[in-house]
Design a protein around this motif. Structure first.
Motif, mmCIF file in Angstrom:
data_model
loop_
_atom_site.group_PDB
_atom_site.id
_atom_site.type_symbol
_atom_site.label_atom_id
_atom_site.label_comp_id
_atom_site.label_asym_id
_atom_site.label_seq_id
_atom_site.Cartn_x
_atom_site.Cartn_y
_atom_site.Cartn_z
ATOM 1 N N ASN A 75 42.274 36.230 53.835
ATOM 2 C CA ASN A 75 41.543 37.359 54.433
ATOM 3 C C ASN A 75 41.717 38.674 53.700
ATOM 4 O O ASN A 75 41.409 39.735 54.252
ATOM 5 N N TYR A 76 42.195 38.646 52.456
ATOM 6 C CA TYR A 76 42.468 39.898 51.751
ATOM 7 C C TYR A 76 41.224 40.735 51.535
ATOM 8 O O TYR A 76 41.295 41.977 51.465
ATOM 9 N N ARG A 77 40.068 40.108 51.438
ATOM 10 C CA ARG A 77 38.837 40.874 51.189
ATOM 11 C C ARG A 77 38.477 41.771 52.372
ATOM 12 O O ARG A 77 37.955 42.878 52.186
ATOM 13 N N SER A 78 38.739 41.312 53.595
ATOM 14 C CA SER A 78 38.344 42.068 54.789
ATOM 15 C C SER A 78 39.494 42.850 55.409
ATOM 16 O O SER A 78 39.335 43.458 56.469
ATOM 17 N N SER A 97 46.161 40.982 60.318
ATOM 18 C CA SER A 97 45.612 41.967 59.381
ATOM 19 C C SER A 97 46.241 43.334 59.619
ATOM 20 O O SER A 97 46.534 44.073 58.668
ATOM 21 N N ALA A 126 43.821 44.628 47.546
ATOM 22 C CA ALA A 126 43.695 43.266 47.011
ATOM 23 C C ALA A 126 43.907 43.241 45.502
ATOM 24 O O ALA A 126 43.090 42.704 44.744
ATOM 25 N N ASN A 142 44.938 42.153 41.946
ATOM 26 C CA ASN A 142 44.772 40.801 41.424
ATOM 27 C C ASN A 142 46.090 40.025 41.383
ATOM 28 O O ASN A 142 46.159 38.856 41.793
ATOM 29 N N VAL A 157 47.240 39.093 45.008
ATOM 30 C CA VAL A 157 46.459 38.001 45.593
ATOM 31 C C VAL A 157 46.870 36.658 44.993
ATOM 32 O O VAL A 157 47.081 35.676 45.712
#
Length: 228
Positions: free
Chosen positions: A83-86, A95, A111, A113, A116
């Motif tokens: 769920n790192y994108r949101s 979160s 996020a 690189n 992640v």
């Protein structure tokens, strides 16, 4: 007209965090969840390993550690890996936990690189393997110290990279010296995954070395052909 500052608590202060939504849960709620679940796992694993029998107090403590690692890696870090994108806008409990932790390391909220990739490997490799290590010791599997060595070495390597990459960035992703965000979140909580794995690597090394020495002696007793 003076330009408004960033509407987030992260460092560096000019960091761009699109869609950031402040947490609606308190720090106390978030930390209480983390430490209460960890405490239940510690007590539960201590009790379960005592019923299994044949394990020393030190070994049971090590298994309590691996049980907590299974939770932290598999559930908490697993959540981040999925769920790192949101994360900046999401208000689900885990979160919000990550948004709070990001005050100590803002690489999570953006996020980064490396973060992640590192957390994804940690979640899906060391999480399940930590649980397997507990089960292997409880059932006296012959590969139990191999698992302990693999997991501990992986944890140590990942954590050294985690600290070293931030050191090379000049500790720019946290308020340097802050007692809660820098010293507790970033330094103290992560230092556990250096100190304890080092001890467990040495422990596994000792047991595996003894086992190999016994195997070598047994092979010699059976009589091996002399080398020319």
């Amino acid at each position: 007209m003076e330009k408004a500052g960033p509407e987030h608590p992260y460092w560096p202060r000019d960091l761009s965090v699109p869609g950031y939504t402040p947490n609606d849960r308190s720090v106390a709620e978030i930390l209480a969840f983390l430490f209460s679940v960890s405490g239940v796992l510690l007590v539960g694993t201590w009790w379960a390993t005592g019923r299994a029998g044949g394990l020393s107090g030190g070994r049971r403590l090590a298994l309590c550690w691996f049980a907590v690692c299974g939770f932290v890696h598999g559930v908490i870090e697993g959540w981040f890996s999925l769920n790192y994108r949101s994360l900046p806008s999401d208000q689900s409990f885990l979160s919000q936990l990550w948004k709070e932790y990001s005050k100590g390391d803002s690489r999570y909220i953006i996020a980064d690189n490396f973060t992640v990739c590192m957390e994804t490997i940690t979640a899906w490799a060391w999480g399940p393997l930590s649980v397997w290590t507990v089960l292997a010791f409880v059932s006296s599997q012959p590969y139990r110290f191999v698992l302990q060595l693999i997991v501990s070495l992986g944890q140590l390597y990942g954590d050294v990279l985690y600290f070293y990459t931030e050191y090379r960035d000049g500790f720019s992703h946290s308020q340097l010296g802050h007692p809660l965000y820098f010293w507790f979140y970033f330094v103290s909580m992560n230092a556990l995954w250096i100190v304890i794995p080092c001890l467990l690597i040495l422990d596994a090394w000792r047991h595996l070395s003894v086992a190999q020495a016994l195997s070598d002696r047994a092979g010699g007793a059976r009589g091996r052909p002399k080398r020319e």
